[in-house]
Design a protein around this motif. Sequence first.
Motif, short mmCIF file in Angstrom:
data_model
loop_
_atom_site.label_atom_id
_atom_site.label_comp_id
_atom_site.label_asym_id
_atom_site.label_seq_id
_atom_site.Cartn_x
_atom_site.Cartn_y
_atom_site.Cartn_z
N VAL A 40 0.66 -1.18 0.04
CA VAL A 40 0.02 -0.18 -0.10
C VAL A 40 1.12 1.54 0.09
O VAL A 40 1.00 2.18 -0.44
CB VAL A 40 -1.12 -0.14 1.34
CG1 VAL A 40 -1.55 1.07 1.39
CG2 VAL A 40 -1.49 -0.83 0.87
N GLY A 41 1.79 1.08 0.99
CA GLY A 41 3.40 2.35 0.43
C GLY A 41 1.79 3.59 0.90
O GLY A 41 0.94 3.20 2.11
N GLU A 42 2.01 4.93 0.35
CA GLU A 42 1.43 5.98 0.81
C GLU A 42 0.47 5.92 -0.28
O GLU A 42 -0.20 7.36 -0.37
CB GLU A 42 2.52 7.09 0.58
CG GLU A 42 3.60 7.31 1.43
CD GLU A 42 4.78 8.32 1.42
OE1 GLU A 42 4.71 9.09 0.02
OE2 GLU A 42 4.97 9.24 2.23
N ARG A 43 -0.23 4.82 -1.28
CA ARG A 43 -1.75 5.22 -1.48
C ARG A 43 -3.03 5.09 -0.78
O ARG A 43 -4.49 6.39 -1.80
CB ARG A 43 -1.94 3.81 -2.57
CG ARG A 43 -0.68 4.01 -3.25
CD ARG A 43 -0.71 2.86 -4.90
NE ARG A 43 -0.50 1.66 -3.51
CZ ARG A 43 -1.10 0.33 -4.04
NH1 ARG A 43 -1.86 0.49 -5.09
NH2 ARG A 43 -0.95 -0.57 -3.33
N GLY A 44 -2.23 4.83 0.58
CA GLY A 44 -4.16 4.71 0.84
C GLY A 44 -3.41 5.67 2.51
O GLY A 44 -2.08 5.81 2.69
N VAL A 45 -4.03 6.30 3.04
CA VAL A 45 -4.17 6.36 4.41
C VAL A 45 -5.67 5.42 5.52
O VAL A 45 -5.61 5.32 5.35
CB VAL A 45 -4.35 8.20 5.01
CG1 VAL A 45 -3.48 8.67 3.80
CG2 VAL A 45 -6.11 8.35 3.99
N TRP A 46 -4.73 5.46 6.76
CA TRP A 46 -5.05 4.95 8.10
C TRP A 46 -4.31 4.82 9.43
O TRP A 46 -3.41 5.88 9.25
CB TRP A 46 -5.08 3.01 7.53
CG TRP A 46 -3.30 3.04 7.65
CD1 TRP A 46 -2.49 2.23 8.41
CD2 TRP A 46 -2.34 2.74 6.59
NE1 TRP A 46 -1.68 1.26 8.61
CE2 TRP A 46 -1.58 2.36 6.63
CE3 TRP A 46 -2.25 3.03 5.04
CZ2 TRP A 46 -0.09 1.96 5.80
CZ3 TRP A 46 -1.13 2.56 4.20
CH2 TRP A 46 -1.19 2.48 4.44
N GLY A 47 -4.85 4.68 10.40
CA GLY A 47 -4.42 4.82 11.53
C GLY A 47 -5.76 5.89 12.88
O GLY A 47 -6.71 5.40 11.67
#
Length: 255
Positions: free
Chosen positions: A203-210
Motif C-alpha cells: 500500500v505504501g502511501e497510496r492510502g491513509v490509515w490509523g
Amino acid sequence: MWLWEDCFRESAYASVAAALAWTERLHIGLGIAPIPLRNVAVTAMEIATIERMFPGRFFPGVGHGVLPWMEQAGVRAASPLTLMREYLPALRSLLAGEEVTVSGRYVSLDRVRLDWPPPAAPPVYSAGEGPKTLALTGELADGTILVSGFTPTQVGEHVRIVREAQSASGRSEDVIIVAYVTAAFGDGAEQRVSSELGDGEPVGERGVWGTPADVAGGVRRFAAVGVDAVILAPAAGEPDFLEFLRAVGEVARLA
C-alpha cells in the motif's frame, strides 16, 4: 460529502437531492456520474433543478464511467475523449443559460436552452486518470477529480498535467483539484485499505490509515503536492460507518 454513481445501483441525482433535502448546511459533491448514460440536455436539467432547489450546495461531476459498465448498458463510446470534449462545453453553456447548437460526433443539440437555468451555474467537475483525460479536465472543466490508489508523488504529477493544460488553454480561473484517498481507522485499518486497493502491491502511501492524527498527516502529504481538497473514501468492509464519519470530522479539525 461526496457521492458517486455506480452501475447499476442508486441514481446519483436522486441521492444528491435527497441528501440536500434532509440537511440544511451540508454541501454535496458528485464524483462522478458517467457521461455516456445521459444526454447532455438531461444532465443539465438534472443539475439545474437541484441547484435551483438548493443553491450553492451542489458540486456536480461527470466522467467517462467504468467502460465495461457502459458497454453493458449499450452506451460505450468508441472515443470517450471525444465524447467528453463535446459534452463538457455543452453542459457548462446550458447551465449558464445559453442557447446551444452543436453537431458533433456524440453531442448534437439544435437551439437548446434551459427554460429554468440556475441563477448562478454551479462549477462542473470532471474526473480523470490517464494523462489525456487529465489534460482535458484542466482545459474544459471547473474542477478535476482524481481517483484513489496513487501516491502523493504520482498525484503531484497528475496535478501538474491539469495545471499545464489549464495554462495552455488560456484560462485565468483556477481549476479546483480534489482527490479521492482510501482511508480506514482503528483495528485492521491497513488491511482494509490494502483490500480496497486490491492489486497485491504494498500500500505504501497510496492510502491513509490509523488514528485521526495519522490520517491527517497523510492528508497533508496530498495537500503538499497541490491538491485543493482530499476526499476520504471508506475502504471495503468498513465495520462502523458512523464511527468512520466521526473520525473524518476529527481529521478535518486536525488537518
